[in-house]
Motif scaffolding. Sequence first.
Motif, PDB file in Angstrom:
ATOM      1  N   THR A 233     113.337 127.135  39.557  1.00 26.15           N
ATOM      2  CA  THR A 233     113.506 128.482  39.026  1.00 26.15           C
ATOM      3  C   THR A 233     114.923 128.935  39.384  1.00 26.15           C
ATOM      4  OG1 THR A 233     111.174 128.931  39.422  1.00 26.15           O
ATOM      5  CG2 THR A 233     112.605 130.841  39.067  1.00 26.15           C
TER       6      THR A 233
ATOM      7  N   THR B 143     120.853 130.600  27.050  1.00 23.15           N
ATOM      8  CA  THR B 143     119.906 131.231  26.126  1.00 23.15           C
ATOM      9  C   THR B 143     120.186 130.856  24.663  1.00 23.15           C
ATOM     10  OG1 THR B 143     121.261 133.234  26.204  1.00 23.15           O
ATOM     11  CG2 THR B 143     119.327 133.179  27.614  1.00 23.15           C
TER      12      THR B 143
ATOM     13  N   LYS C 205     119.044 123.722  25.327  1.00 23.96           N
ATOM     14  CA  LYS C 205     118.103 124.217  26.360  1.00 23.96           C
ATOM     15  C   LYS C 205     117.999 123.244  27.532  1.00 23.96           C
ATOM     16  CE  LYS C 205     116.973 128.020  24.261  1.00 23.96           C
ATOM     17  NZ  LYS C 205     117.152 129.325  24.857  1.00 23.96           N
TER      18      LYS C 205
ATOM     19  N   HIS D 136     110.799 127.609  30.454  1.00 32.57           N
ATOM     20  CA  HIS D 136     110.362 129.001  30.390  1.00 32.57           C
ATOM     21  C   HIS D 136     111.541 129.899  30.732  1.00 32.57           C
ATOM     22  CE1 HIS D 136     107.588 132.365  30.500  1.00 32.57           C
ATOM     23  NE2 HIS D 136     108.041 132.706  31.691  1.00 32.57           N
ATOM     24  N   GLU D 137     111.647 131.033  30.038  1.00 37.01           N
ATOM     25  CA  GLU D 137     112.680 132.021  30.365  1.00 37.01           C
ATOM     26  C   GLU D 137     112.009 133.372  30.507  1.00 37.01           C
ATOM     27  OE1 GLU D 137     115.983 131.853  27.402  1.00 37.01           O
ATOM     28  OE2 GLU D 137     114.993 130.006  26.797  1.00 37.01           O
ATOM     29  N   THR D 138     112.435 134.145  31.489  1.00 37.27           N
ATOM     30  CA  THR D 138     111.879 135.488  31.642  1.00 37.27           C
ATOM     31  C   THR D 138     112.919 136.399  32.269  1.00 37.27           C
ATOM     32  OG1 THR D 138     109.946 136.736  32.407  1.00 37.27           O
ATOM     33  CG2 THR D 138     110.875 135.165  33.959  1.00 37.27           C
ATOM     34  N   LYS D 139     112.742 137.704  32.034  1.00 36.00           N
ATOM     35  CA  LYS D 139     113.626 138.703  32.629  1.00 36.00           C
ATOM     36  C   LYS D 139     112.970 139.150  33.930  1.00 36.00           C
ATOM     37  CE  LYS D 139     115.982 142.906  31.062  1.00 36.00           C
ATOM     38  NZ  LYS D 139     115.753 143.921  32.042  1.00 36.00           N
ATOM     39  N   SER D 140     113.693 139.153  35.006  1.00 35.26           N
ATOM     40  CA  SER D 140     113.094 139.591  36.272  1.00 35.26           C
ATOM     41  C   SER D 140     113.422 141.061  36.520  1.00 35.26           C
ATOM     42  CB  SER D 140     113.613 138.740  37.436  1.00 35.26           C
ATOM     43  OG  SER D 140     114.863 139.210  37.855  1.00 35.26           O
ATOM     44  N   THR D 141     112.624 141.693  37.358  1.00 36.35           N
ATOM     45  CA  THR D 141     112.990 143.026  37.806  1.00 36.35           C
ATOM     46  C   THR D 141     114.099 142.876  38.850  1.00 36.35           C
ATOM     47  OG1 THR D 141     111.262 142.866  39.453  1.00 36.35           O
ATOM     48  CG2 THR D 141     110.710 144.018  37.446  1.00 36.35           C
TER      49      THR D 141
END
Length: 114
Positions: A27, A41, A45, A105-110
């Motif tokens: 990660t 992005t 990839k 997998h891609e995600t926006k974190s807080t």
Amino acid sequence: MSTDGKINVMALDWKTIGELWHIPVITAAVAPSRYSFSLLTDGIKEFTINIPSPKINSAIIIVGSKSGRNTDKFRDANLEPIKGDQTKVPTIKDSLLSYECKIVHETKSTDLKK
Ligand SMILES: Cc1cc2nc3c(=O)[nH]c(=O)nc-3n(C[C@H](O)[C@H](O)[C@H](O)COP(=O)(O)O)c2cc1C
């Protein structure tokens, strides 16, 4: 790496290396302001994570402060890309260890600091 083959390198400290479903998973947290973020992005990839040996350790200052938007950091930091075995993205010569990674997998974190 961009879809037209442009490569870049950044310093990356924010990461965890672990395992999911018995598969090695890294990660990596890359801020959206980084040029590397747009390559990850919008480009191919894939990416590599390279642990520097003492021989190339000083490159961290350059790759962690300049942006690949404006300059070729492989040239500036005197780093030599090596063709990847498993990825189109290169690894870096004189690394102690290189991980060749595909984005699963891609995600926006807080913002964890808040
Ligand atoms: C030691 C070190 C570790 C860093 N770790 C990260 C990180 O984990 N995530 C991140 O987004 N930026 C990190 N940075 C900052 C980026 O490497 C820096 O903003 C770089 O210039 C981005 O390059 P780019 O615009 O070519 O992608 C780090 C910088 C240094 C010096």
